[in-house]
Design an enzyme around this catalytic site. Structure first.
Site, PDB file in Angstrom:
ATOM      1  CG  HIS A 141      -1.790   1.241   1.258  1.00  0.00           C
ATOM      2  ND1 HIS A 141      -2.284   1.569   2.496  1.00  0.00           N
ATOM      3  CD2 HIS A 141      -2.484   1.750   0.145  1.00  0.00           C
ATOM      4  CE1 HIS A 141      -3.268   2.634   2.230  1.00  0.00           C
ATOM      5  NE2 HIS A 141      -3.110   2.920   0.754  1.00  0.00           N
ATOM      6  CG  ASN A 191      -7.108   3.091   3.063  1.00  0.00           C
ATOM      7  OD1 ASN A 191      -6.887   4.484   3.102  1.00  0.00           O
ATOM      8  ND2 ASN A 191      -6.550   2.553   2.035  1.00  0.00           N
TER       9      ASN A 191
HETATM   10  P1  NAD Z   1      -6.908   4.978 -11.124  1.00  0.00           P
HETATM   11  O1  NAD Z   1      -8.510   5.125 -11.097  1.00  0.00           O
HETATM   12  O2  NAD Z   1      -6.392   6.399 -11.061  1.00  0.00           O
HETATM   13  O3  NAD Z   1      -6.136   4.328 -12.007  1.00  0.00           O
HETATM   14  C1  NAD Z   1      -6.590   2.646 -12.157  1.00  0.00           C
HETATM   15  C2  NAD Z   1      -6.287   2.267 -13.833  1.00  0.00           C
HETATM   16  O4  NAD Z   1      -6.071   0.960 -13.874  1.00  0.00           O
HETATM   17  C3  NAD Z   1      -6.700   3.020 -14.898  1.00  0.00           C
HETATM   18  O5  NAD Z   1      -5.735   3.727 -15.874  1.00  0.00           O
HETATM   19  C4  NAD Z   1      -7.365   1.935 -15.473  1.00  0.00           C
HETATM   20  O6  NAD Z   1      -7.415   2.045 -16.786  1.00  0.00           O
HETATM   21  C5  NAD Z   1      -6.360   0.821 -15.087  1.00  0.00           C
HETATM   22  N1  NAD Z   1      -6.950  -0.474 -15.495  1.00  0.00           N
HETATM   23  C6  NAD Z   1      -8.244  -0.924 -15.005  1.00  0.00           C
HETATM   24  N2  NAD Z   1      -8.688  -2.181 -15.409  1.00  0.00           N
HETATM   25  C7  NAD Z   1      -7.342  -2.806 -15.861  1.00  0.00           C
HETATM   26  C8  NAD Z   1      -6.858  -3.977 -16.476  1.00  0.00           C
HETATM   27  N3  NAD Z   1      -7.739  -4.780 -16.600  1.00  0.00           N
HETATM   28  N4  NAD Z   1      -5.622  -4.115 -16.916  1.00  0.00           N
HETATM   29  C9  NAD Z   1      -4.880  -2.931 -16.949  1.00  0.00           C
HETATM   30  N5  NAD Z   1      -5.229  -1.668 -16.305  1.00  0.00           N
HETATM   31  C10 NAD Z   1      -6.367  -1.488 -15.876  1.00  0.00           C
HETATM   32  O7  NAD Z   1      -6.735   4.431  -9.406  1.00  0.00           O
HETATM   33  P2  NAD Z   1      -5.542   4.664  -8.681  1.00  0.00           P
HETATM   34  O8  NAD Z   1      -5.936   5.635  -7.728  1.00  0.00           O
HETATM   35  O9  NAD Z   1      -4.181   4.682  -9.402  1.00  0.00           O
HETATM   36  O10 NAD Z   1      -5.562   3.238  -7.613  1.00  0.00           O
HETATM   37  C11 NAD Z   1      -5.103   2.080  -8.230  1.00  0.00           C
HETATM   38  C12 NAD Z   1      -4.999   0.977  -6.726  1.00  0.00           C
HETATM   39  O11 NAD Z   1      -4.245   1.649  -5.762  1.00  0.00           O
HETATM   40  C13 NAD Z   1      -6.294   0.972  -6.097  1.00  0.00           C
HETATM   41  O12 NAD Z   1      -6.849  -0.124  -5.851  1.00  0.00           O
HETATM   42  C14 NAD Z   1      -6.461   1.934  -5.197  1.00  0.00           C
HETATM   43  O13 NAD Z   1      -7.251   1.647  -3.995  1.00  0.00           O
HETATM   44  C15 NAD Z   1      -4.990   1.938  -4.488  1.00  0.00           C
HETATM   45  N6  NAD Z   1      -4.367   3.087  -3.926  1.00  0.00           N
HETATM   46  C16 NAD Z   1      -4.851   4.376  -4.336  1.00  0.00           C
HETATM   47  C17 NAD Z   1      -4.404   5.409  -3.742  1.00  0.00           C
HETATM   48  C18 NAD Z   1      -4.368   6.748  -4.262  1.00  0.00           C
HETATM   49  O14 NAD Z   1      -4.278   7.632  -3.578  1.00  0.00           O
HETATM   50  N7  NAD Z   1      -5.151   7.078  -5.619  1.00  0.00           N
HETATM   51  C19 NAD Z   1      -3.320   5.238  -2.571  1.00  0.00           C
HETATM   52  C20 NAD Z   1      -3.009   3.896  -2.186  1.00  0.00           C
HETATM   53  C21 NAD Z   1      -3.612   2.596  -2.954  1.00  0.00           C
END
Ligand code: NAD
Length: 284
Positions: A141, A191
């Site tokens: 994470h 979280n």
């Molecule tokens: P985001 O929505 O910005 O990006 C997700 C990406 O995944 C998109 O570009 C989408 O096109 C791609 N995607 C979807 N299905 C796919 C597939 N089958 N193959 C390849 N790519 C695919 O999301 P994010 O904010 O980058 O979050 C990603 C993960 O990290 C989540 O699980 C989230 O909970 C976790 N996370 C987010 C944060 C944050 O601050 N945003 C912090 C820690 C953890």
């Protein structure tokens, strides 16, 4: 086996910044998403973030962008992923979507590859159960923005081996990051605590107790937080916050995680925070 090459699945908020950070420490990276439009946007995001982060991270000042980007291979295919020692998955916070990716990765990863699940709330144990070597699966994470945050919350799933934990601990040390190891429980530490706090601020906003600006000001100026909870929600993405709360609500069957209707409404309206240009605040 030490980690030499990393594949990142999902080139969104987190995937782009992890790719940027890893490349700045000389790791070759494969960055995969579903189509070329998203990959073009990812290139642009990495360029923009590189310029911003350069002002705050000395290490990047002497590195030309052309060198950093040359170590990142952008792709929509699984070809080449079998060369990666570590696969960091960062796709949308949705168990079914993640499940499909892991079922595909099963046939496109090498034996002994480590799987780092970057998730806000999804069970690492449940993801591990999808793969033949659950001992090689753990939660990674990362904190946002990745290149500026030292801590990674590392989650030990039911089957995760100590060997996997130790390999990831040294990999993170090579990025000047520290791992805090926690056991797998929905929302982990970060979280489980932060999501209800953000949600409660949205309830307070919905109840018109104070403006978004004043709610955040209380946390910044009153508690010396670097950012207010609503600006943090905009940075994370309101869709990710909503999906995380729904996951916590379902996992604990506890109404304290019930998402505020205003949060749902904003997501329905496409106000996702920084990534869409508007959330609780405007970004242009
Ligand atoms: P985001 O929505 O910005 O990006 C997700 C990406 O995944 C998109 O570009 C989408 O096109 C791609 N995607 C979807 N299905 C796919 C597939 N089958 N193959 C390849 N790519 C695919 O999301 P994010 O904010 O980058 O979050 C990603 C993960 O990290 C989540 O699980 C989230 O909970 C976790 N996370 C987010 C944060 C944050 O601050 N945003 C912090 C820690 C953890």
């Amino acid at each position: 086996m030490s980690i030499k090459k990393v594949a990142i699945i999902g080139a969104g908020v987190m995937g782009c910044d992890i790719a940027l950070d890893l490349s700045s420490y000389n790791y070759p990276v494969i960055l995969k998403d579903v189509n070329d439009d998203i990959l073009d946007k990812a290139r642009e995001k990495i360029k923009k973030d590189f310029r911003l982060i350069k002002m705050m991270k000395k290490k990047l000042t002497s590195m030309p962008f052309s060198e950093l980007i040359s170590r990142i291979q952008f792709t929509t295919e699984y070809d080449g992923i079998e060369t990666a020692d570590l696969i960091i998955e960062n796709i949308t916070e949705d168990f079914d979507a993640k499940k499909n990716v892991y079922l595909e990765l099963k046939d496109h990863s090498k034996k002994n590859a480590i799987f780092g699940v970057n998730t806000s709330c999804i069970s690492i144990t449940k993801i591990g159960a999808l793969l033949p070597e659950p001992e090689n699966v753990l939660g990674m994470h990362f904190m946002n923005p990745v290149p500026l945050k030292k801590l990674v919350e590392v989650i030990r799933g039911y089957h995760t081996s100590e060997d996997t934990i130790e390999k990831i601990r040294s990999f993170l040390a090579s990025l000047d990051k520290t791992a805090t190891i926690v056991n797998d429980f929905p929302g982990f530490i970060t979280n489980r605590v932060m999501m209800p706090m953000i949600n409660e601020c949205v309830w307070a906003l919905q109840d018109n107790v104070a403006t978004a600006k004043d709610i955040d000001k209380i946390f910044r100026d009153g508690f010396s937080h670097e950012m207010g909870p609503l600006a943090t929600a905009d940075l994370i993405g309101l869709d990710t916050i909503l999906n995380s709360l729904l996951m916590l609500y379902e996992s604990y069957n506890d109404s304290k995680f019930r998402p505020c209707p205003l949060l749902k409404k904003m997501v329905d309206a496409g106000l996702l925070g920084r990534k869409s240009g508007e959330g609780f605040f405007k970004y242009m």
